[in-house]
Design a protein around this motif. Structure first.
Motif, PDB file in Angstrom:
ATOM      1  N   THR A 131      -5.898   2.118  13.247  1.00 40.03           N
ATOM      2  CA  THR A 131      -6.504   0.440  13.006  1.00 40.03           C
ATOM      3  C   THR A 131      -5.309  -0.812  12.566  1.00 40.03           C
ATOM      4  O   THR A 131      -4.704  -1.177  13.295  1.00 40.03           O
ATOM      5  CB  THR A 131      -7.313  -0.351  12.687  1.00 40.03           C
ATOM      6  OG1 THR A 131      -8.983   0.215  13.079  1.00 40.03           O
ATOM      7  CG2 THR A 131      -7.792  -1.871  12.885  1.00 40.03           C
ATOM      8  N   ASP A 132      -4.933  -0.059  11.214  1.00 42.13           N
ATOM      9  CA  ASP A 132      -4.274  -0.666  10.451  1.00 42.13           C
ATOM     10  C   ASP A 132      -2.366  -0.321  11.224  1.00 42.13           C
ATOM     11  O   ASP A 132      -1.649  -0.885  10.958  1.00 42.13           O
ATOM     12  CB  ASP A 132      -3.996   0.809   9.086  1.00 42.13           C
ATOM     13  CG  ASP A 132      -3.037  -0.256   8.499  1.00 42.13           C
ATOM     14  OD1 ASP A 132      -2.306  -1.239   8.300  1.00 42.13           O
ATOM     15  OD2 ASP A 132      -2.722   0.209   7.184  1.00 42.13           O
ATOM     16  N   ALA A 133      -2.011   0.617  11.775  1.00 39.43           N
ATOM     17  CA  ALA A 133      -0.873   0.903  12.337  1.00 39.43           C
ATOM     18  C   ALA A 133      -0.614  -0.571  13.204  1.00 39.43           C
ATOM     19  O   ALA A 133       0.315  -0.971  13.690  1.00 39.43           O
ATOM     20  CB  ALA A 133      -0.870   2.090  13.616  1.00 39.43           C
ATOM     21  N   ALA A 134      -2.496  -0.359  14.358  1.00 41.32           N
ATOM     22  CA  ALA A 134      -1.589  -1.467  15.605  1.00 41.32           C
ATOM     23  C   ALA A 134      -1.896  -2.730  14.967  1.00 41.32           C
ATOM     24  O   ALA A 134      -1.422  -3.082  15.584  1.00 41.32           O
ATOM     25  CB  ALA A 134      -3.346  -1.263  16.630  1.00 41.32           C
ATOM     26  N   VAL A 135      -2.291  -2.828  13.458  1.00 46.01           N
ATOM     27  CA  VAL A 135      -2.025  -4.454  13.456  1.00 46.01           C
ATOM     28  C   VAL A 135      -0.844  -4.470  13.352  1.00 46.01           C
ATOM     29  O   VAL A 135      -0.041  -5.382  13.126  1.00 46.01           O
ATOM     30  CB  VAL A 135      -3.787  -5.031  12.606  1.00 46.01           C
ATOM     31  CG1 VAL A 135      -3.039  -5.901  11.694  1.00 46.01           C
ATOM     32  CG2 VAL A 135      -4.436  -4.896  12.968  1.00 46.01           C
ATOM     33  N   GLY A 136      -0.073  -3.565  12.441  1.00 39.64           N
ATOM     34  CA  GLY A 136       0.851  -3.632  11.673  1.00 39.64           C
ATOM     35  C   GLY A 136       2.455  -3.913  13.719  1.00 39.64           C
ATOM     36  O   GLY A 136       2.497  -4.575  12.895  1.00 39.64           O
ATOM     37  N   VAL A 137       1.764  -3.394  14.359  1.00 39.70           N
ATOM     38  CA  VAL A 137       2.616  -3.636  15.584  1.00 39.70           C
ATOM     39  C   VAL A 137       2.525  -4.340  15.912  1.00 39.70           C
ATOM     40  O   VAL A 137       3.644  -4.883  15.900  1.00 39.70           O
ATOM     41  CB  VAL A 137       2.340  -2.112  16.648  1.00 39.70           C
ATOM     42  CG1 VAL A 137       3.718  -2.340  18.164  1.00 39.70           C
ATOM     43  CG2 VAL A 137       2.715  -0.622  16.002  1.00 39.70           C
ATOM     44  N   PHE A 138       1.376  -5.330  16.119  1.00 38.91           N
ATOM     45  CA  PHE A 138       1.246  -6.528  16.824  1.00 38.91           C
ATOM     46  C   PHE A 138       1.672  -7.808  16.178  1.00 38.91           C
ATOM     47  O   PHE A 138       2.525  -8.457  16.338  1.00 38.91           O
ATOM     48  CB  PHE A 138      -0.442  -7.059  16.395  1.00 38.91           C
ATOM     49  CG  PHE A 138      -0.724  -8.372  16.265  1.00 38.91           C
ATOM     50  CD1 PHE A 138      -0.911  -8.644  18.498  1.00 38.91           C
ATOM     51  CD2 PHE A 138      -1.212  -8.667  15.720  1.00 38.91           C
ATOM     52  CE1 PHE A 138      -1.224 -10.482  18.419  1.00 38.91           C
ATOM     53  CE2 PHE A 138      -0.811 -10.929  16.247  1.00 38.91           C
ATOM     54  CZ  PHE A 138      -0.843 -10.735  16.975  1.00 38.91           C
ATOM     55  N   SER A 139       1.666  -7.298  14.126  1.00 36.96           N
ATOM     56  CA  SER A 139       2.601  -8.049  13.553  1.00 36.96           C
ATOM     57  C   SER A 139       3.710  -7.971  14.030  1.00 36.96           C
ATOM     58  O   SER A 139       4.727  -9.243  14.290  1.00 36.96           O
ATOM     59  CB  SER A 139       1.737  -8.155  12.780  1.00 36.96           C
ATOM     60  OG  SER A 139       2.883  -6.656  12.139  1.00 36.96           O
ATOM     61  N   LEU A 140       4.535  -6.866  14.339  1.00 41.76           N
ATOM     62  CA  LEU A 140       6.012  -6.743  14.406  1.00 41.76           C
ATOM     63  C   LEU A 140       6.117  -7.309  15.488  1.00 41.76           C
ATOM     64  O   LEU A 140       8.115  -7.980  16.087  1.00 41.76           O
ATOM     65  CB  LEU A 140       6.638  -5.200  13.568  1.00 41.76           C
ATOM     66  CG  LEU A 140       6.421  -4.831  12.429  1.00 41.76           C
ATOM     67  CD1 LEU A 140       7.008  -3.408  12.537  1.00 41.76           C
ATOM     68  CD2 LEU A 140       7.600  -5.885  12.154  1.00 41.76           C
ATOM     69  N   VAL A 141       5.706  -7.445  17.229  1.00 39.75           N
ATOM     70  CA  VAL A 141       5.474  -7.401  18.646  1.00 39.75           C
ATOM     71  C   VAL A 141       5.429  -9.167  18.303  1.00 39.75           C
ATOM     72  O   VAL A 141       6.986  -9.935  18.782  1.00 39.75           O
ATOM     73  CB  VAL A 141       4.885  -7.095  19.091  1.00 39.75           C
ATOM     74  CG1 VAL A 141       4.744  -7.587  20.789  1.00 39.75           C
ATOM     75  CG2 VAL A 141       5.040  -5.358  19.160  1.00 39.75           C
ATOM     76  N   GLY A 142       4.769  -9.847  17.766  1.00 36.79           N
ATOM     77  CA  GLY A 142       4.233 -11.496  17.228  1.00 36.79           C
ATOM     78  C   GLY A 142       5.521 -11.906  16.555  1.00 36.79           C
ATOM     79  O   GLY A 142       6.152 -13.146  17.255  1.00 36.79           O
ATOM     80  N   THR A 194      -0.141 -12.154   9.918  1.00 40.61           N
ATOM     81  CA  THR A 194      -0.744 -11.203   9.786  1.00 40.61           C
ATOM     82  C   THR A 194      -0.578  -9.755   8.790  1.00 40.61           C
ATOM     83  O   THR A 194      -0.713  -9.245   7.987  1.00 40.61           O
ATOM     84  CB  THR A 194      -1.130 -10.544  11.359  1.00 40.61           C
ATOM     85  OG1 THR A 194      -2.047 -11.416  11.877  1.00 40.61           O
ATOM     86  CG2 THR A 194      -1.149  -9.300  11.081  1.00 40.61           C
ATOM     87  N   ARG A 195       0.947 -10.136   8.973  1.00 37.31           N
ATOM     88  CA  ARG A 195       1.226  -8.844   8.143  1.00 37.31           C
ATOM     89  C   ARG A 195       1.685  -9.402   6.563  1.00 37.31           C
ATOM     90  O   ARG A 195       1.149  -8.775   5.507  1.00 37.31           O
ATOM     91  CB  ARG A 195       3.314  -9.251   8.618  1.00 37.31           C
ATOM     92  CG  ARG A 195       3.859  -8.011   7.336  1.00 37.31           C
ATOM     93  CD  ARG A 195       4.959  -7.586   8.623  1.00 37.31           C
ATOM     94  NE  ARG A 195       5.965  -6.700   7.878  1.00 37.31           N
ATOM     95  CZ  ARG A 195       5.854  -5.914   8.097  1.00 37.31           C
ATOM     96  NH1 ARG A 195       4.937  -5.688   9.400  1.00 37.31           N
ATOM     97  NH2 ARG A 195       6.821  -4.922   7.661  1.00 37.31           N
ATOM     98  N   MET A 196       1.582 -10.581   6.495  1.00 31.76           N
ATOM     99  CA  MET A 196       1.140 -11.741   5.173  1.00 31.76           C
ATOM    100  C   MET A 196       0.053 -11.553   3.958  1.00 31.76           C
ATOM    101  O   MET A 196       0.076 -10.579   3.416  1.00 31.76           O
ATOM    102  CB  MET A 196       1.827 -12.987   5.013  1.00 31.76           C
ATOM    103  CG  MET A 196       1.743 -13.673   4.105  1.00 31.76           C
ATOM    104  SD  MET A 196       2.446 -13.327   2.287  1.00 31.76           S
ATOM    105  CE  MET A 196       4.195 -13.612   2.595  1.00 31.76           C
ATOM    106  N   GLY A 197      -1.313 -11.275   5.596  1.00 36.94           N
ATOM    107  CA  GLY A 197      -2.609 -11.886   5.098  1.00 36.94           C
ATOM    108  C   GLY A 197      -2.838  -9.995   4.832  1.00 36.94           C
ATOM    109  O   GLY A 197      -3.801  -9.653   3.716  1.00 36.94           O
ATOM    110  N   ARG A 198      -2.119  -9.353   5.510  1.00 38.43           N
ATOM    111  CA  ARG A 198      -2.624  -7.881   5.607  1.00 38.43           C
ATOM    112  C   ARG A 198      -2.459  -6.953   3.836  1.00 38.43           C
ATOM    113  O   ARG A 198      -2.623  -6.390   2.616  1.00 38.43           O
ATOM    114  CB  ARG A 198      -1.820  -7.272   6.312  1.00 38.43           C
ATOM    115  CG  ARG A 198      -1.951  -5.198   6.176  1.00 38.43           C
ATOM    116  CD  ARG A 198      -1.818  -4.590   7.567  1.00 38.43           C
ATOM    117  NE  ARG A 198       0.077  -4.460   7.115  1.00 38.43           N
ATOM    118  CZ  ARG A 198      -0.102  -4.037   8.133  1.00 38.43           C
ATOM    119  NH1 ARG A 198      -0.103  -3.066   8.732  1.00 38.43           N
ATOM    120  NH2 ARG A 198       1.854  -3.710   7.662  1.00 38.43           N
ATOM    121  N   GLY A 199      -0.421  -7.649   3.526  1.00 36.18           N
ATOM    122  CA  GLY A 199      -0.575  -6.872   2.413  1.00 36.18           C
ATOM    123  C   GLY A 199      -1.428  -8.246   1.154  1.00 36.18           C
ATOM    124  O   GLY A 199      -1.389  -6.829   0.256  1.00 36.18           O
ATOM    125  N   ALA A 200      -1.646  -9.327   1.299  1.00 37.09           N
ATOM    126  CA  ALA A 200      -1.958  -9.913   0.302  1.00 37.09           C
ATOM    127  C   ALA A 200      -3.680  -9.221  -0.231  1.00 37.09           C
ATOM    128  O   ALA A 200      -4.088  -9.314  -1.315  1.00 37.09           O
ATOM    129  CB  ALA A 200      -2.448 -11.532   0.705  1.00 37.09           C
TER     130      ALA A 200
END
Length: 311
Positions: A131-142, A194-200
């Motif tokens: 799930t974490d990896a999929a969210v990371g891919v989504f944020s990069l694609v976006g 998403t990327r910012m929120g995940r890290g925060a």
């Protein structure tokens, strides 16, 4: 009283910022090559007509006197008349398209936040999983896909192959016509949030007060939403406010793709036509919007995090 003092200082600083931005734009646009009279009259126009138009537009005056007229127009006359539409003031031209830009920007921000917050929560609570990896891919694609690709693909799918939404054009009206341009703009914003929120959220979930809340027996939902998410909202509001300011400034590519009126498209057309009052009105409107959005973001800091106080 503290809040009133804060608002007074920020409004004063914002007014000076808008004036500085408008003044810089005034100087730069007058230094650009080309004559606005050439854009308003064809080459066969008599020299007398050209000189008369130049005097009417104050273009025959030295730059410092033109700047004095500019300040008067800015404060009292809506930045004067548009060169290409002399029956309307420059600010009237901006106000004509401003509601379309505001609706599109706010809808795009809504799409971005609606996607980013749940996905950031999913990734932060499941580190190292698929799930974490999929969210990371989504944020990069976006973030990687440009709007000039997303827009046409959405039109092809949802207007041509699956005709569920109205085809872009001047006749497209209503809430349905906002869906595709809002998603086009919101996709990139969602990836960044998403990327910012995940890290925060990951950083906040390691804090001792979060562990204490869990030890007190609070449910995981309360811990995540009431404690972790509120603290993580500060960097998210910073990034989201900056992106919303950019969207309100006008998304030229998206407005052109979906044939929508907007401040960005108005600015581009006015710049090409050397319609100086409209160009300056667009800059002033965008600068004022950025100042207002940043003021609201500063107030939101104190609302989401009680440790922050306006001073």
């Amino acid at each position: 009283m503290r809040l009133l003092g804060f608002l007074a200082r920020r409004i004063g600083a914002g007014a000076l910022t808008v004036l500085a931005v408008a003044s810089l734009c005034f100087v730069v646009i007058h230094l650009l090559p080309g004559d606005p009279v050439d854009a308003l009259l064809d080459e066969s126009a008599p020299a007398a007509d050209r000189d008369a138009l130049r005097r009417a537009l104050h273009l025959d005056l030295p730059l410092h006197r033109q700047y004095a007229f500019f300040l008067g127009d800015l404060l009292f006359r809506g930045l004067g008349r548009s060169f290409t539409h002399p029956d309307r003031t420059a600010f009237a031209e901006v106000l004509r398209v401003w509601p379309d830009t505001a609706r599109l920007a706010l809808c795009a921000a809504l799409v971005a936040w609606a996607l980013a917050i749940p996905m950031a929560l999913l990734a932060a609570t499941r580190p190292g999983t698929r799930t974490d990896a999929a969210v990371g891919v989504f944020s990069l694609v976006g973030m990687a896909l440009p709007s000039l690709w997303i827009g046409p693909m959405l039109v092809r799918v949802f207007c041509v192959e699956l005709p569920w939404l109205p085809f872009p054009g001047p006749d497209a009206r209503g809430a349905a016509s906002l869906i595709l341009p809002a998603v086009t703009l919101g996709a990139g914003m969602a990836g960044i949030l998403t990327r910012m929120g995940r890290g925060a959220l990951r950083d906040v979930l390691r804090e001792p007060y979060v562990q204490t809340a869990r030890a007190k027996g609070l449910s995981e939902r309360v811990v995540l939403v009431k404690h972790a998410l509120r603290s993580a909202m500060v960097p998210l509001l910073t990034v989201g406010g900056a992106q919303l300011s950019a969207l309100l400034g006008g998304a030229v590519v998206t407005e052109r793709l979906f044939d929508r009126d907007g401040v960005g498209l108005l600015f581009l057309d006015a710049l090409l036509r050397r319609d100086i009052p409209v160009v300056l009105a667009c800059v002033v409107a965008v600068a004022a919007t950025v100042v207002l959005v940043q003021l609201l973001v500063d107030l939101a800091y104190a609302a989401v995090d009680p440790r922050i106080r306006v001073q």
